[in-house]
Design an enzyme around this catalytic site. Structure first.
Site, short mmCIF file in Angstrom:
data_model
loop_
_atom_site.label_atom_id
_atom_site.label_comp_id
_atom_site.label_asym_id
_atom_site.label_seq_id
_atom_site.Cartn_x
_atom_site.Cartn_y
_atom_site.Cartn_z
N HIS A 127 16.99 6.75 -30.08
CA HIS A 127 16.89 5.31 -30.36
C HIS A 127 18.30 4.78 -30.56
CE1 HIS A 127 12.48 5.35 -30.86
NE2 HIS A 127 12.69 6.59 -31.26
N LEU A 128 18.74 3.95 -29.62
CA LEU A 128 20.10 3.42 -29.71
C LEU A 128 20.12 2.03 -30.37
CD1 LEU A 128 21.56 4.59 -26.27
CD2 LEU A 128 21.69 5.71 -28.50
N GLY A 147 12.12 8.06 -39.87
CA GLY A 147 13.13 8.46 -38.89
C GLY A 147 14.32 9.16 -39.50
N HIS A 165 18.85 4.56 -39.27
CA HIS A 165 18.50 3.44 -40.15
C HIS A 165 19.67 3.21 -41.11
CE1 HIS A 165 14.34 3.04 -38.91
NE2 HIS A 165 14.15 4.34 -39.08
N ASN A 214 11.75 0.55 -27.96
CA ASN A 214 11.19 -0.22 -29.09
C ASN A 214 12.29 -0.94 -29.85
OD1 ASN A 214 12.20 2.23 -30.09
ND2 ASN A 214 10.72 2.33 -31.76
N ASP A 242 14.78 12.69 -31.06
CA ASP A 242 14.19 11.49 -31.67
C ASP A 242 15.18 10.88 -32.67
OD1 ASP A 242 12.48 9.43 -32.21
OD2 ASP A 242 10.98 10.64 -33.27
N ASN A 270 8.22 10.12 -38.46
CA ASN A 270 6.91 10.05 -37.82
C ASN A 270 7.00 10.66 -36.42
OD1 ASN A 270 4.24 9.45 -37.38
ND2 ASN A 270 4.62 7.32 -36.77
N HIS A 306 3.98 8.72 -27.48
CA HIS A 306 4.00 8.97 -28.93
C HIS A 306 2.54 9.05 -29.34
CE1 HIS A 306 5.14 7.50 -33.20
NE2 HIS A 306 3.82 7.42 -33.16
ZN ZN Z 1 7.65 8.28 -31.78
ZN ZN Z 2 11.14 8.02 -31.15
#
Ligand code: ZN
Ligand code: ZN
Length: 450
Positions: free
Chosen positions: A76-77, A338, A323, A108, A319, A292, A193
Site C-alpha cells: 500500500h503506497l 496494518g 499508518h 484502496n 501487505d 487484517n 482479500h
Molecule cells: Zn487485505
Molecule cells: Zn493489503
C-alpha cells in the site's frame, strides 16, 4: 506493453566481487564475481576473475549473498490521498531498502483507483519518483463498494496489472462471478482479500483463547477460509485466474490445496508477520500487532510455513500497510489495521524461519521472487544477459529494527525493536542502483595516548 513504471536513472556500472550467488532458478549456489554493465548482467565469473570496470564502482561481496531481486505483489503506497502515511517515492525507497526490485500497489486509495484517469496520474507520478518499478492494481468494484464493476478493459488499457478490492472482500458471489467473466476479456489477475464481514463483524484480533482472555472481539479463521473455498469454486467454474491475498490460517491453506488439486487456476500469498508471529504477541496490546487478517495461532503459523515450503502457497507478499504514528497511538480496539513490512520481510523470514531450520534458504529466495510470474512479469534472474535485478545481503550482520529509523514514511512495523539477521546492503532494480546501505563506519582510530 510494460505495466511497471519507475523514474529514469543512470544504468548501473558495477563489479560485485566474490559474492555467494544463490538463484534457485539458474541453479547458481557458489561465490561469483558479477559484472553489471549499462544495467545488464554482462558477465559472471569465478571470484577475482573479472577485471574492475574502467568506470563504476567495485563492491566487495566476500562473505555476502547475492540473490535475485525480490518481488512484492502486495503493498500500500497510500497515493493518491494519504501521502502523510506514504508516497510512491518513500514506499518504493522502503521496498528497495528491503531488497525488492519491483512492487505492486493496491488501489484502496483516496480516490480509489477505479477509473483510468486516476490510474494514469499514478503512472505519471511513478515515472517521476518510483525508486523501483511499480505496478498498479485497479479495483474490481467502483469505490470498493461491491455493487458496480469498474471498466476493467479500460483500466487494463491504462496499465493495470490486475484487479482487487483489497481492504474489502467482494461479498457478493454474483458480483465476483461477473468480474471473472470480464477478466476473460480484459486479462489480468483478480486478487482477493478474503473475509466474510458477517463473520469478522467488529472483530479486532484472532478469535481464540487470547481474544477470550483479553475480552476483545475476535475474527474467526472461518471468516477467511469459507470465502477462499467459495471463490476457488467460482474461479474453477469460470476458468478464471484468481490470486488469494494474505492467507492467514490452516483452513485457508487446506481450501487452497484442495482447489489446486482440482485444477483451478489459483495462487496464494502469505505475509512475513503471519509466517513468524502469533496472536500471543497481542497480549501486549501493542497496536503494531493489529492487522487484517489478524495474527492467528501457532498451528496456523506452522501450516502457512509448511504450505510456503511445499509451494501450495506460491509467494511471499508483505501487505506493507503504513499508518501515521498518531493513528496507531490509540487504544487497540480503535487503531487502524496494518503493519509496514517492506524493509523487514527478508530479515524477518531469514531470522525466524531459515536460521531456525523451518525453511530452506533457497526456498525462501524462490518464494520472495515468485510473485512476478503470478502477475505475468518476468522473474528476476542472476544470469548473463539479464537486466540487473538483484540484492546483496549480509546474512551474518544483525540489526535492531527501527533503531536507525525507517526508510518508509511510517513506523508501524510489527518487528520494531527485534534483532534480525540479514542486512540488505545493495539493491539493483531494472538495471539501476535503487538502494545502497551507508558504508559501515570505519573502526575508530586508537585513542591518542593521554
Ligand atoms: Zn487485505
Ligand atoms: Zn493489503
Amino acid at each position: 506493453m510494460s505495466r511497471l513504471f519507475q523514474r529514469p536513472a543512470a544504468p548501473a556500472e558495477l563489479l560485485i566481487r566474490g559474492a555467494h550467488v544463490l538463484d534457485p532458478r539458474t541453479d547458481l549456489d557458489e561465490p561469483h564475481d558479477i559484472l553489471i554493465r549499462a544495467g545488464t548482467i554482462a558477465e559472471l565469473g569465478s571470484p577475482g576473475s573479472l577485471p574492475a570496470p574502467a568506470e563504476g564502482e567495485v563492491i566487495d561481496g566476500a562473505g555476502k549473498h547475492a540473490f535475485p531481486g525480490f518481488v512484492d505483489p502486495h503493498v500500500h503506497l497510500r497515493a493518491p490521498g494519504q501521502e502523510y502515511k506514504e508516497t510512491i517515492e518513500t514506499g518504493t525507497a522502503a521496498a528497495a531498502a528491503g531488497g525488492f526490485c519491483a512492487v505492486l500497489a493496491m488501489p484502496n486509495t483516496s480516490p480509489v483507483v477505479d477509473d483510468p484517469a486516476v490510474l494514469r496520474s499514478l503512472v505519471d507520478t511513478a515515472r517521476l519518483t518510483a525508486r523501483v518499478p511499480v505496478g498498479f492494481l485497479a479495483s474490481i468494484t467502483r469505490r470498493l463498494q461491491g455493487d458496480k464493476l469498474t471498466e476493467m478493459a479500460a483500466l487494463r488499457d491504462a496499465g493495470a496489472l490486475g484487479f482487487t478490492d483489497d481492504g474489502n472482500p467482494v461479498v457478493s458471489a454474483g458480483m465476483l462471478r461477473k468480474a471473472l467473466q470480464y477478466q476473460r476479456l480484459a486479462g489480468g489477475v483478480v486478487a482477493l482479500h478474503e473475509e466474510d464481514p458477517a463473520l469478522s463483524s467488529d472483530g479486532v484480533m484472532h478469535e481464540g483463547a487470547v481474544s477470550a482472555r483479553l475480552g476483545l472481539a475476535g475474527i474467526p479463521s472461518l471468516s477467511e477460509s469459507t470465502m477462499v473455498a467459495r471463490d476457488a469454486a467460482l474461479a474453477r467454474y469460470e476458468h478464471a485466474r484468481v490470486h488469494f491475498q494474505h492467507l492467514s490460517c490452516i483452513e485457508s491453506v487446506e481450501a487452497l490445496a484442495q482447489a489446486k488439486r482440482s485444477g483451478a487456476r489459483i495462487s496464494g500469498e502469505a505475509c512475513p508477520h503471519h509466517l513468524t508471529l502469533t496472536d500471543d504477541v497481542v497480549r501486549t496490546l501493542d497496536t503494531r500487532f493489529k492487522m487484517n487478517p489478524p495474527l492467528r495461532c501457532e498451528s496456523d503459523r506452522a501450516a502457512l510455513v509448511q504450505a510456503l515450503a511445499s509451494g501450495v502457497i506460491d509467494c511471499v507478499a508483505t501487505d506493507h500497510a503504513p499508518h501515521a504514528q498518531h493513528e496507531k497511538e490509540v487504544p487497540f480496539e480503535e487503531a487502524p489495521m496494518g503493519t509496514t513490512g517492506s524493509e523487514t520481510a527478508f530479515p524477518a523470514l531469514y531470522t525466524e524461519l531459515v536460521m531456525t531450520g523451518e525453511l530452506e534458504l533457497d526456498t525462501l529466495v524462490a518464494r520472495m521472487t515468485a510473485g512476478a510470474a503470478l502477475f505475468d512479469l518476468p522473474t528476476p534472474r542472476v544470469a548473463t544477459g539479464e537486466p540487473a535485478n538483484l540484492c546483496l545481503i549480509d546474512l551474518e550482520a544483525s540489526f535492531e529494527v527501527g533503531a536507525a529509523g525507517y526508510v518508509s514514511r511510517s513506523q508501524n512495523c510489527c518487528f520494531h525493536g527485534r534483532s534480525l539477521h540479514g542486512r540488505v546492503l545493495l539493491t539493483v532494480a531494472a538495471g539501476q542502483v535503487a538502494f545502497q546501505a551507508p558504508l559501515p563506519t570505519p573502526a575508530r582510530a586508537p585513542a591518542t595516548r593521554r
